[in-house]
Write a protein that holds these residues in place. Structure first.
Motif, PDB file in Angstrom:
ATOM      1  N   THR A  61       0.887  -1.159   0.000  1.00 11.26           N
ATOM      2  CA  THR A  61       0.000   0.000   0.000  1.00 11.26           C
ATOM      3  C   THR A  61       0.923   1.206   0.000  1.00 11.26           C
ATOM      4  OG1 THR A  61      -2.051   0.798   1.031  1.00 11.26           O
ATOM      5  CG2 THR A  61      -0.208   0.443   2.511  1.00 11.26           C
ATOM      6  N   ASP A  62       0.682   2.303  -0.482  1.00 13.28           N
ATOM      7  CA  ASP A  62      -0.360   2.745  -1.374  1.00 13.28           C
ATOM      8  C   ASP A  62       0.174   2.620  -2.802  1.00 13.28           C
ATOM      9  OD1 ASP A  62      -0.946   3.656   1.246  1.00 13.28           O
ATOM     10  OD2 ASP A  62      -1.790   5.493   0.556  1.00 13.28           O
ATOM     11  N   THR A  63      -0.615   2.071  -3.690  1.00  8.53           N
ATOM     12  CA  THR A  63      -0.125   1.833  -5.034  1.00  8.53           C
ATOM     13  C   THR A  63      -1.266   1.851  -6.042  1.00  8.53           C
ATOM     14  OG1 THR A  63       1.395   0.422  -6.296  1.00  8.53           O
ATOM     15  CG2 THR A  63      -0.282  -0.712  -4.970  1.00  8.53           C
ATOM     16  N   GLU A  64      -0.992   2.383  -7.225  1.00 10.07           N
ATOM     17  CA  GLU A  64      -2.007   2.440  -8.283  1.00 10.07           C
ATOM     18  C   GLU A  64      -1.569   1.547  -9.430  1.00 10.07           C
ATOM     19  OE1 GLU A  64      -3.231   6.366  -9.377  1.00 10.07           O
ATOM     20  OE2 GLU A  64      -4.187   5.735 -11.246  1.00 10.07           O
ATOM     21  N   HIS A  65      -2.522   0.801  -9.977  1.00  9.72           N
ATOM     22  CA  HIS A  65      -2.194  -0.052 -11.118  1.00  9.72           C
ATOM     23  C   HIS A  65      -2.800   0.537 -12.393  1.00  9.72           C
ATOM     24  CE1 HIS A  65      -6.286  -1.434 -10.250  1.00  9.72           C
ATOM     25  NE2 HIS A  65      -6.325  -1.855 -11.493  1.00  9.72           N
ATOM     26  N   THR A  66      -2.245   0.110 -13.505  1.00  8.58           N
ATOM     27  CA  THR A  66      -2.832   0.465 -14.792  1.00  8.58           C
ATOM     28  C   THR A  66      -3.744  -0.682 -15.188  1.00  8.58           C
ATOM     29  OG1 THR A  66      -0.748   1.545 -15.345  1.00  8.58           O
ATOM     30  CG2 THR A  66      -2.286   1.152 -17.160  1.00  8.58           C
ATOM     31  N   PRO A  67      -5.059  -0.401 -15.377  1.00 11.45           N
ATOM     32  CA  PRO A  67      -5.978  -1.485 -15.709  1.00 11.45           C
ATOM     33  C   PRO A  67      -5.488  -2.323 -16.892  1.00 11.45           C
ATOM     34  CG  PRO A  67      -7.217   0.495 -15.202  1.00 11.45           C
ATOM     35  CD  PRO A  67      -5.762   0.890 -15.211  1.00 11.45           C
ATOM     36  N   GLY A  68      -5.506  -3.638 -16.710  1.00 11.57           N
ATOM     37  CA  GLY A  68      -5.095  -4.544 -17.783  1.00 11.57           C
ATOM     38  C   GLY A  68      -3.610  -4.793 -17.864  1.00 11.57           C
ATOM     39  N   LYS A  69      -2.837  -4.121 -16.974  1.00 10.79           N
ATOM     40  CA  LYS A  69      -1.372  -4.280 -17.008  1.00 10.79           C
ATOM     41  C   LYS A  69      -0.855  -4.571 -15.611  1.00 10.79           C
ATOM     42  CE  LYS A  69       1.800  -1.790 -19.382  1.00 10.79           C
ATOM     43  NZ  LYS A  69       2.417  -0.507 -19.800  1.00 10.79           N
ATOM     44  N   PRO A  70      -0.727  -5.855 -15.266  1.00 12.36           N
ATOM     45  CA  PRO A  70      -0.250  -6.169 -13.912  1.00 12.36           C
ATOM     46  C   PRO A  70       1.119  -5.545 -13.629  1.00 12.36           C
ATOM     47  CG  PRO A  70      -0.485  -8.173 -15.273  1.00 12.36           C
ATOM     48  CD  PRO A  70      -1.024  -7.036 -16.079  1.00 12.36           C
ATOM     49  N   ASP A  71       1.261  -4.975 -12.438  1.00 12.87           N
ATOM     50  CA  ASP A  71       2.501  -4.317 -12.034  1.00 12.87           C
ATOM     51  C   ASP A  71       3.565  -5.400 -11.773  1.00 12.87           C
ATOM     52  OD1 ASP A  71       4.582  -3.126 -10.531  1.00 12.87           O
ATOM     53  OD2 ASP A  71       3.235  -1.538  -9.850  1.00 12.87           O
ATOM     54  N   GLN A  72       4.559  -5.461 -12.660  1.00 10.88           N
ATOM     55  CA  GLN A  72       5.569  -6.524 -12.580  1.00 10.88           C
ATOM     56  C   GLN A  72       6.400  -6.429 -11.300  1.00 10.88           C
ATOM     57  OE1 GLN A  72       5.650  -9.127 -14.659  1.00 10.88           O
ATOM     58  NE2 GLN A  72       3.920  -8.217 -15.767  1.00 10.88           N
ATOM     59  N   THR A  73       6.616  -5.210 -10.811  1.00 11.07           N
ATOM     60  CA  THR A  73       7.389  -5.030  -9.574  1.00 11.07           C
ATOM     61  C   THR A  73       6.640  -5.627  -8.394  1.00 11.07           C
ATOM     62  OG1 THR A  73       8.181  -2.965 -10.522  1.00 11.07           O
ATOM     63  CG2 THR A  73       8.598  -3.299  -8.184  1.00 11.07           C
ATOM     64  N   VAL A  74       5.323  -5.380  -8.360  1.00  9.92           N
ATOM     65  CA  VAL A  74       4.506  -5.941  -7.274  1.00  9.92           C
ATOM     66  C   VAL A  74       4.442  -7.462  -7.405  1.00  9.92           C
ATOM     67  CG1 VAL A  74       2.184  -6.040  -6.270  1.00  9.92           C
ATOM     68  CG2 VAL A  74       3.154  -3.830  -6.963  1.00  9.92           C
ATOM     69  N   LEU A  75       4.259  -7.948  -8.634  1.00  8.41           N
ATOM     70  CA  LEU A  75       4.204  -9.399  -8.854  1.00  8.41           C
ATOM     71  C   LEU A  75       5.463 -10.087  -8.329  1.00  8.41           C
ATOM     72  CD1 LEU A  75       2.641 -10.042 -12.391  1.00  8.41           C
ATOM     73  CD2 LEU A  75       1.713 -10.631 -10.150  1.00  8.41           C
ATOM     74  N   ALA A  76       6.611  -9.483  -8.599  1.00  7.28           N
ATOM     75  CA  ALA A  76       7.875 -10.075  -8.141  1.00  7.28           C
ATOM     76  C   ALA A  76       7.953 -10.056  -6.616  1.00  7.28           C
ATOM     77  CB  ALA A  76       9.058  -9.324  -8.751  1.00  7.28           C
ATOM     78  N   LEU A  77       7.476  -8.972  -6.013  1.00  3.64           N
ATOM     79  CA  LEU A  77       7.549  -8.845  -4.550  1.00  3.64           C
ATOM     80  C   LEU A  77       6.660  -9.873  -3.853  1.00  3.64           C
ATOM     81  CD1 LEU A  77       8.829  -6.987  -2.283  1.00  3.64           C
ATOM     82  CD2 LEU A  77       6.614  -5.829  -2.229  1.00  3.64           C
ATOM     83  N   ILE A  78       5.493 -10.157  -4.438  1.00  5.36           N
ATOM     84  CA  ILE A  78       4.533 -11.035  -3.746  1.00  5.36           C
ATOM     85  C   ILE A  78       4.565 -12.482  -4.272  1.00  5.36           C
ATOM     86  CG2 ILE A  78       3.002  -9.056  -3.309  1.00  5.36           C
ATOM     87  CD1 ILE A  78       1.066 -10.252  -5.399  1.00  5.36           C
TER      88      ILE A  78
END
Ligand SMILES: [Zn+2]
Ligand SMILES: [Zn+2]
Length: 285
Positions: A186-203
């Motif tokens: 938190t706090d983070t904004e995503h672009t609809p339809g485009k998963p945030d690769q940085t967040v994906l790697a972290l989780i």
């Protein structure tokens, strides 16, 4: 309010997260906000005796009252960032006023333009706040780092960090202990339809993912650029990353108990096991 089971787990070498503040933006006390609570972001994470605090929103005040019931406190406080709802519990954090206590305060989003100590100092300056930062009698070290760095506060504990997409920046955390992991995003904004690769790697493969669920997908288009995400994106990210449990967090202060309960049910139907964070809730990964 504190869940006593969590304390017993800690004494037994446990690993858990307990929520003291779950709201975004501004506290929202009142009869319609009793079940989930009205305090802003503050979490307690324990790794067999080691204490980490995530964010210093108004939930930090009741956490301080709780901590002061036992002996000296030695803790690391990691800020996701320094917007008001994540720091405004600090001037009312009893443990910071006691000389017996030691803290390390960390922020990963400020360098090179700002320094954490200066930012906190700025908040605690007249006429915004009557007493300066020197009133905090605890031994406090302020540490700025660059989001993306990894820490090993103890040989058996790893803390990974990553930059988030938020106005003025923010940092996501992943705490690993005993082969388990708790992520705080938190706090983070995503672009609809485009998963945030940085967040994906972290989780990736995480046991618990606490995620910015301020809005719903339906609401998001009205808040583009505000720096927040949706519970549906939390579900999509957890599925893609193979994460096990999603915890909705940073609730919109407009979302009362009834609305939040409905949203929690909807999210749990979409991704079984999902819960909405509420004050006093303790979770073991
Ligand atoms: Zn916030
Ligand atoms: Zn913010």
């Amino acid at each position: 309010m504190a869940d006593k089971t969590a304390d017993r787990q800690d004494a037994n070498g446990g690993f858990f997260v307990r929520f003291w503040g779950v709201r975004g933006s501004i506290p929202c006390p009142g009869p319609d906000f009793v079940r989930y609570g009205g305090n802003t972001s503050c979490l307690e994470v324990r790794c067999s005796g080691r204490l980490f605090i995530l964010d210093g929103g108004t939930g930090l005040r009741p956490l301080g009252l709780y901590l002061e019931k036992s002996g000296a406190v030695d803790a690391d406080l990691f800020f996701s960032h320094t917007h008001m709802d994540h720091i405004n519990g600090l001037p009312f954090f009893k443990s910071a006023f006691k000389a017996k206590n030691r803290f390390r305060f960390w922020a990963g989003h400020l360098r090179p333009k700002f320094k954490l100590r200066d930012v906190i100092c700025h908040m605690m300056t007249e006429p915004i706040f009557p007493v300066p930062i020197d009133i905090l009698a605890a031994d406090i070290a302020f540490r700025d780092f660059a989001a993306g760095e990894t820490f090993r506060p103890r040989p058996d504990i790893t803390i990974r960090t990553a930059p988030l997409n938020h106005p003025n920046g923010a940092t996501g955390y992943r705490i690993e202990y005993g082969g388990r992991s708790i992520c705080y995003v938190t706090d983070t904004e995503h672009t609809p339809g485009k998963p945030d690769q940085t967040v994906l790697a972290l989780i990736a493969d995480a046991d618990i993912v606490i995620y910015d669920s301020t809005y719903t997908d339906e609401e998001l288009p009205r808040y583009t650029g505000w720096g927040h995400s949706t519970w549906q994106e939390g579900v999509r990210l957890c599925r893609a990353a193979g994460a096990r449990k999603l915890v909705l967090f940073h609730h919109d202060p407009m979302r009362d108990d009834r609305a939040l309960a409905a949203l929690e049910q909807e999210a749990a139907n979409a991704f079984p096991g999902t819960v909405a964070a509420r004050e006093g809730l303790a979770l073991t990964p």
